[in-house]
Design an enzyme around this catalytic site. Structure first.
Site, PDB file in Angstrom:
ATOM      1  N   GLY C  78      50.399  38.896  42.173  1.00 31.41           N
ATOM      2  CA  GLY C  78      50.639  37.823  43.137  1.00 31.41           C
ATOM      3  C   GLY C  78      51.069  38.347  44.497  1.00 31.41           C
ATOM      4  N   LEU C  79      50.533  39.512  44.874  1.00 32.98           N
ATOM      5  CA  LEU C  79      50.763  40.037  46.223  1.00 32.98           C
ATOM      6  C   LEU C  79      52.249  40.146  46.593  1.00 32.98           C
ATOM      7  CD1 LEU C  79      47.936  38.584  48.510  1.00 32.98           C
ATOM      8  CD2 LEU C  79      48.239  40.920  47.694  1.00 32.98           C
ATOM      9  N   CYS C 135      41.786  36.685  48.081  1.00 36.18           N
ATOM     10  CA  CYS C 135      42.867  35.720  47.900  1.00 36.18           C
ATOM     11  C   CYS C 135      42.307  34.297  48.035  1.00 36.18           C
ATOM     12  CB  CYS C 135      43.945  35.900  48.958  1.00 36.18           C
ATOM     13  SG  CYS C 135      44.263  37.604  49.383  1.00 36.18           S
TER      14      CYS C 135
HETATM   15  C1  LIG Z   1      48.334  46.203  39.445  1.00 33.49           C
HETATM   16  C2  LIG Z   1      47.249  46.032  40.469  1.00 33.49           C
HETATM   17  C3  LIG Z   1      47.560  45.508  41.724  1.00 33.49           C
HETATM   18  C4  LIG Z   1      46.570  45.337  42.688  1.00 33.49           C
HETATM   19  N1  LIG Z   1      46.902  44.863  43.913  1.00 33.49           N
HETATM   20  C5  LIG Z   1      45.947  44.768  44.883  1.00 33.49           C
HETATM   21  C6  LIG Z   1      46.285  44.355  46.214  1.00 33.49           C
HETATM   22  O1  LIG Z   1      47.436  44.088  46.522  1.00 33.49           O
HETATM   23  N2  LIG Z   1      45.293  44.267  47.136  1.00 33.49           N
HETATM   24  C7  LIG Z   1      43.990  44.573  46.826  1.00 33.49           C
HETATM   25  O2  LIG Z   1      43.131  44.509  47.691  1.00 33.49           O
HETATM   26  N3  LIG Z   1      43.650  45.000  45.585  1.00 33.49           N
HETATM   27  C8  LIG Z   1      44.602  45.099  44.608  1.00 33.49           C
HETATM   28  N4  LIG Z   1      44.241  45.536  43.356  1.00 33.49           N
HETATM   29  C9  LIG Z   1      42.842  45.862  43.066  1.00 33.49           C
HETATM   30  C10 LIG Z   1      42.577  47.364  43.155  1.00 33.49           C
HETATM   31  O3  LIG Z   1      42.837  47.850  44.450  1.00 33.49           O
HETATM   32  C11 LIG Z   1      41.124  47.685  42.753  1.00 33.49           C
HETATM   33  O4  LIG Z   1      40.260  46.970  43.606  1.00 33.49           O
HETATM   34  C12 LIG Z   1      40.799  47.303  41.330  1.00 33.49           C
HETATM   35  O5  LIG Z   1      41.912  47.546  40.502  1.00 33.49           O
HETATM   36  C13 LIG Z   1      39.585  48.041  40.761  1.00 33.49           C
HETATM   37  O6  LIG Z   1      39.772  49.426  40.731  1.00 33.49           O
HETATM   38  P1  LIG Z   1      40.303  50.235  39.424  1.00 33.49           P
HETATM   39  O7  LIG Z   1      39.465  49.791  38.260  1.00 33.49           O
HETATM   40  O8  LIG Z   1      40.170  51.680  39.777  1.00 33.49           O
HETATM   41  O9  LIG Z   1      41.730  49.810  39.239  1.00 33.49           O
HETATM   42  C14 LIG Z   1      45.237  45.699  42.378  1.00 33.49           C
HETATM   43  C15 LIG Z   1      44.936  46.213  41.125  1.00 33.49           C
HETATM   44  C16 LIG Z   1      45.914  46.383  40.168  1.00 33.49           C
HETATM   45  C17 LIG Z   1      45.544  46.949  38.817  1.00 33.49           C
END
Ligand SMILES: Cc1cc2nc3c(=O)[nH]c(=O)nc-3n(C[C@H](O)[C@H](O)[C@H](O)COP(=O)(O)O)c2cc1C
Ligand SMILES: Cc1cc2nc3c(=O)[nH]c(=O)nc-3n(C[C@H](O)[C@H](O)[C@H](O)COP(=O)(O)OP(=O)(O)OC[C@H]3O[C@@H](n4cnc5c(N)ncnc54)[C@H](O)[C@@H]3O)c2cc1C
Ligand SMILES: Cc1cc2nc3c(=O)[nH]c(=O)nc-3n(C[C@H](O)[C@H](O)[C@H](O)COP(=O)(O)OP(=O)(O)OC[C@H]3O[C@@H](n4cnc5c(N)ncnc54)[C@H](O)[C@@H]3O)c2cc1C
Ligand SMILES: Cc1cc2nc3c(=O)[nH]c(=O)nc-3n(C[C@H](O)[C@H](O)[C@H](O)COP(=O)(O)O)c2cc1C
Ligand code: FES
Ligand code: FES
Lengths: 256, 306, 306, 256
Positions: C78-79, C135
């Site tokens: 939730g940012l 979002c």
């Molecule tokens: C715990 C968590 C928090 C995340 N928070 C954000 C965020 O604040 N802003 C955003 O653009 N992406 C957020 N993401 C998405 C990641 O940046 C990424 O796009 C996504 O997890 C896919 O990559 P991965 O499979 O390597 O994790 C979040 C991912 C996770 C797992």
């Protein structure tokens, strides 16, 4: 044809990266195992969630209700197999596929193995001997040190070995060990390029070729059509229409 | 409320048929139901969806057809099948007795082919048609029919008059607007919807520096996709009035319960039955045990509660 | 061609910046880059994308925030973040020196907030802005900005004038028409695109008979999604002219090579770095070893070849 | 704070579903382990690909460079731990989090454990004894048969046991074993409902409560914000701001 958890009885390295695994029924009351034909295979899967799919492994030897397999570690699936210890559970589905038709193999029989392609030949050689075939030759090729070639005599009368690095036997390819003209039937199991070469030699010599084919499989029981190869009779499933095919039916171009 | 020793009622009503339980074998993962006979009788299942049928026989794709990913399976079978005529004449008589809910899955690349194929199968002794609209639409630049509401509606509208049997439309998770496609199919006359088909995905052999599959992309199924498929099932079930059959990565009886809670009328199971041939009846048993343990008398009690 | 003992060149040019290698820490999976210091110095990475920043501080979501699935991770954070002002005043000075490629990830629920937040961060000493348009858009009924080309373009167009830094737009895999959204963002002035954000997914606690997350759905990341993310990265990279940063489930150096072959300029790694804190520098080493073993002198040799 | 592969030295059942695991450095030349504070934890992950994430487990005992953990099998992650055999590799990341501040614990100290919440108290009790605290009491509650309560004497002077089924000690809840007024500080570790009850008692009695909180974790090192709890000072990460929190700071409503 059953699917159930067996119990690992042994799992020893016989050469670097090559293991011999034996499994027995999980309880004395377990269903009597179906008779296994040489050249058939089982799908093996450990309890590990990954990889998802079971792996096809040929029957190497059958002793009572104990099944043995000879396998080479290639990737995650066979790595999981290699980690098995006596007492561990293993899901075994089989016996599967159409194996070698022992009745139809007669006269001067040559078994051609490439590497781990040796696996199904031990049980086949025994079946041939029991069926009274006395003119069986084994030609086995390996990259380096041979494995799995013990116990073939007295079932076969001649064992010929080739290694690509010359570390044992003749230096070179397995196809340099024989002339197809000297045999009535050539039975081959190994990597696709070897099978292609063997079948080509057979075709030129007019000798019958019998090939045990490989393919990536998902189900192993004919459900998914994932393991097909192109043959003169159309797309055929390696798992249920094979893995043993008459050599002249297989188009090798279908392979990646 | 059932007493603890009343066996839970697993039956499901789907388009006028009564299924003994909600677990249907998914198309393409069960052949025509015969290969499983050495392991169990398919009457233990709620129903069978056949391998996808097309108007004419198809050889399917060359090259590698299967590739495993983390908790997933990619496939590029290419709708290999004997064609509807051979199905109706040769296969159907053999398999008709295997299940009281025989669903003929039909694919196609042109609307005219769909209409002809559905007409032939629907006239035969099958219980339901499942229209696979994930196939690329040759006339529309290769985009799948299922990707856009308009294309989906036009194929449903075209086959509806020739389909005297219940018509279930199988949605693609690659749709531009999944709920929009679902609503368009309902509006165009579908009696039920099933989802999801496989996700369009890519695997690269980095050593060979090429795609693993000759077609470059292929369809992803299996446990990896379950959380997305479950969300999509809920989205669609809440939007339409017709029954929804959910699927995607189901491995256990509790997974089935989750899809029912998300609003599914019944489910299909594909990949899990490839991993282990007796998976589907095991899943049915697990579902029964789960319901008994949780005091759930029938599936209506939990359907759509999430 | 390099001689075998020439070390491969891992550098990447991204919007005028030269990254020492293509592996960037993904937003939300790396905090602000400080927590990792006990394990390694983030200058070993190509860059860092910060936790998503919003105009005002946010507490984030209550209830369970994490849930594991087969080969996947669902999150509903939730940012949670201290807001752009606190970031610029307090955090940025502390972390500025950690990386030569500091990417401020900015989220928002209204265009006006996006504009104000981006304006503040872009005026500060960051190297790039990553606009998170996944979002929900409060003004448009809660649909994510990134789901529709029109909404995506309007937020990009609105922030472009206030963003003096390179602007990378992070795409949502839940988009109705991903390539359409990508083209709209390029057209609206994006300097680069990154993808994928998490997949909208559902987990149900069947014993509690409710969704695991208070918000019902949550975002799926991790190895489970890699094949779909890789396909989407290729689709987008082939459609646009601006650089594309790929991500989704990357665990190994070979996975990075696959994304580069699919057309990515660089990659981000999220979940893998949660599984194991030193995952990212290990991935960089694996990539270097892979390139050396395969005789790949630099990434341009393999970029987009699939 | 390091992350590397350790080697399993022992992994024995101490009660049904409860194991004690000890791990040592993978080589004598491995980095000297960081000093571990009581109440800190490590993230443990076997080489199995599933589950994806490591699991947080409190430090139970430290002997030279050998770390011990006491854990209960709950799901897939702890099941993988239970399958470990001596010699197996295990990824160990830690020590992590803020443990108990031994210096700040003085006077009449009560340790309240609920089930596996006993795990961190053994090492804490030793540290308290070494710091000269002589007025330490342990109150431990279990559903049924107790475990992990040996070796507390002479570090603690009184061990009180409650079991919900009355199979040992007092029948009932752990909170029935003590009156918070009799202590200067109450340190609790256990399931959330127990912690809530303990803290409520402390608040009413005006006794200081110190809680070791649980939360689902992904990274365990402060990167993901997945493990936060609501406190009087805002959302705090259990992994880096905790797991030990002053009881009066924790809002229990934030828990599902
Ligand atoms: C715990 C968590 C928090 C995340 N928070 C954000 C965020 O604040 N802003 C955003 O653009 N992406 C957020 N993401 C998405 C990641 O940046 C990424 O796009 C996504 O997890 C896919 O990559 P991965 O499979 O390597 O994790 C979040 C991912 C996770 C797992
Ligand atoms: C009918 C049949 C019988 C077999 N009998 C034996 C046997 O007795 N002993 C033995 O060691 N092996 C046998 N194999 C091959 C064995 O199934 C594969 O080596 C194994 O599935 C690889 O799995 P993995 O997870 O270890 O490797 P993966 O990581 O899956 O793959 C490693 C490499 O092997 C290739 N590969 C994967 N699956 C297959 C396959 N089914 N056939 C050929 N190549 C594949 C992959 O493309 C990759 O290059 C048999 C195969 C078939 C089809
Ligand atoms: C700082 C800290 C220290 C801990 N120390 C110990 C210890 O010393 N010994 C011990 O046995 N356990 C300890 N735990 C709890 C332990 O981490 C969980 O039991 C474990 O992660 C469960 O994983 P699993 O895969 O076996 O079960 P899962 O299948 O993941 O979950 C089983 C059940 O446990 C719940 N659960 C999952 N993760 C957690 C978690 N992190 N905290 C609480 N509940 C959870 C799930 O919701 C589910 O109901 C500690 C937890 C934390 C946060
Ligand atoms: C090997 C294979 C073949 C498939 N063939 C078809 C098909 O012919 N028609 C169809 O509608 N779906 C087909 N599917 C999709 C499945 O029916 C199902 O929608 C998908 O696999 C998701 O379910 P699962 O995760 O349980 O497998 C196939 C799937 C697999 C794995
Ligand atoms: S592996 Fe499924 S049909 Fe052969
Ligand atoms: S578990 Fe990731 S921040 Fe605590």
């Amino acid at each position: 044809m059953t699917t159930d958890l067996h119990v690992v009885q042994g799992n020893e390295t016989v050469a670097p990266g090559i293991y011999r695994l034996s499994v027995g029924p999980s309880s004395p009351s377990a269903a009597v195992p179906a008779a296994v034909q040489p050249g058939q295979f089982h799908m093996l899967k450990t309890v590990a969630p990954e990889p998802l799919l079971p792996r096809p492994i040929s029957i190497h030897e059958v002793t009572g209700d104990v099944l043995s397999f000879l396998y080479e570690v290639k990737g995650a699936g066979t790595r999981n197999l290699a980690a098995l210890k006596p007492g561990d559970p293993l899901r075994v589905t089989g016996p599967l596929g159409r194996g070698f038709d022992v009745d139809a193999l007669s006269g001067r029989i040559l078994l051609v193995a490439g590497g781990i392609g040796i696996a199904p030949f031990r049980y086949l050689a025994r079946a041939l001997a029991e069926a009274g075939r006395t003119q069986v030759t084994l030609a086995a090729g390996f990259r380096s040190r041979p494995y799995g070639i013990e116990d073939f005599q007295p079932c076969v009368r001649d064992v010929r070995i080739a290694t690509e690095d010359g570390s044992e036997g003749v230096k070179g390819r397995v196809t340099s060990l024989y002339s197809p003209r000297d045999f009535d039937v050539v039975v081959a199991c190994g990597p696709v390029p070897m099978m292609r070469a063997v079948q080509q030699g057979c075709a030129e010599a007019g000798t019958r070729g019998i090939l045990s084919m490989e393919a990536r499989m998902a189900c192993g029981v004919g459900l998914c059509l994932g393991c097909t190869i192109r043959t003169t009779t159309g797309m055929r499933r390696v798992c249920t229409d094979g893995p043993v095919f008459p050599g002249e039916e297989v188009f090798f171009d279908a392979h990646a | 409320m059932p007493t603890p020793d009343t066996a839970p009622d697993l039956t499901v009503e789907l388009c006028g048929l009564t299924l003994s339980n909600p677990v249907i074998a998914a198309s393409g993962c069960f052949g025509f139901g015969e290969e499983i006979l050495p392991f169990y009788h398919p009457s233990l299942l709620g129903g069978i969806s056949t391998k996808g049928l097309t108007l004419r026989p198809r050889q399917g794709n060359g090259g590698i057809r299967l590739h495993e990913t983390r908790a997933g399976l990619m496939n590029s079978i290419g709708l290999q099948n004997p064609g509807v005529a051979a199905f109706v004449q040769t296969i159907l008589p053999r398999i008709r007795g295997l299940t009281p809910c025989l669903i003929a899955n039909v694919g196609g690349h042109e609307i005219a082919d769909f209409v002809e194929a559905v007409g032939m199968v629907a006239a035969a002794d099958v219980d339901m048609i499942e229209l696979n609209i994930s196939c690329p639409n040759i006339k529309c630049g290769g985009q799948a029919f299922g990707n856009r509401a308009g294309d989906a509606a036009s194929v449903v509208r075209a086959v509806r008059p020739v389909c005297g049997k219940p018509l279930m439309v199988k949605l693609s998770p690659n749709a531009d607007d999944l709920v929009g496609v679902a609503l368009a199919c309902e509006e165009a006359g579908a009696d039920a919807l099933s989802l999801v088909n496989t996700f369009n995905a890519l695997a690269i052999d980095v050593h060979a520096r090429r795609a693993v599959f000759d077609n470059v992309t292929a369809g992803l199924s299996g446990p990896a996709i379950l959380p997305i498929a479950l969300r999509m099932t809920r989205d669609v079930a809440r939007a339409v009035k017709i029954p929804v059959v959910g699927m995607g990565g189901i491995e256990t009886g509790e997974d089935v319960a989750a899809f029912i809670m998300a609003g599914a009328r019944a489910v299909q199971v594909g990949t899990a039955g490839l991993v282990r041939p007796d998976a589907l009846p095991v899943i049915v048993e697990e579902l029964a045990r789960f319901m008994a343990a949780e005091g759930i008398a029938n599936l209506a009690q939990i359907r759509g509660i999430v």
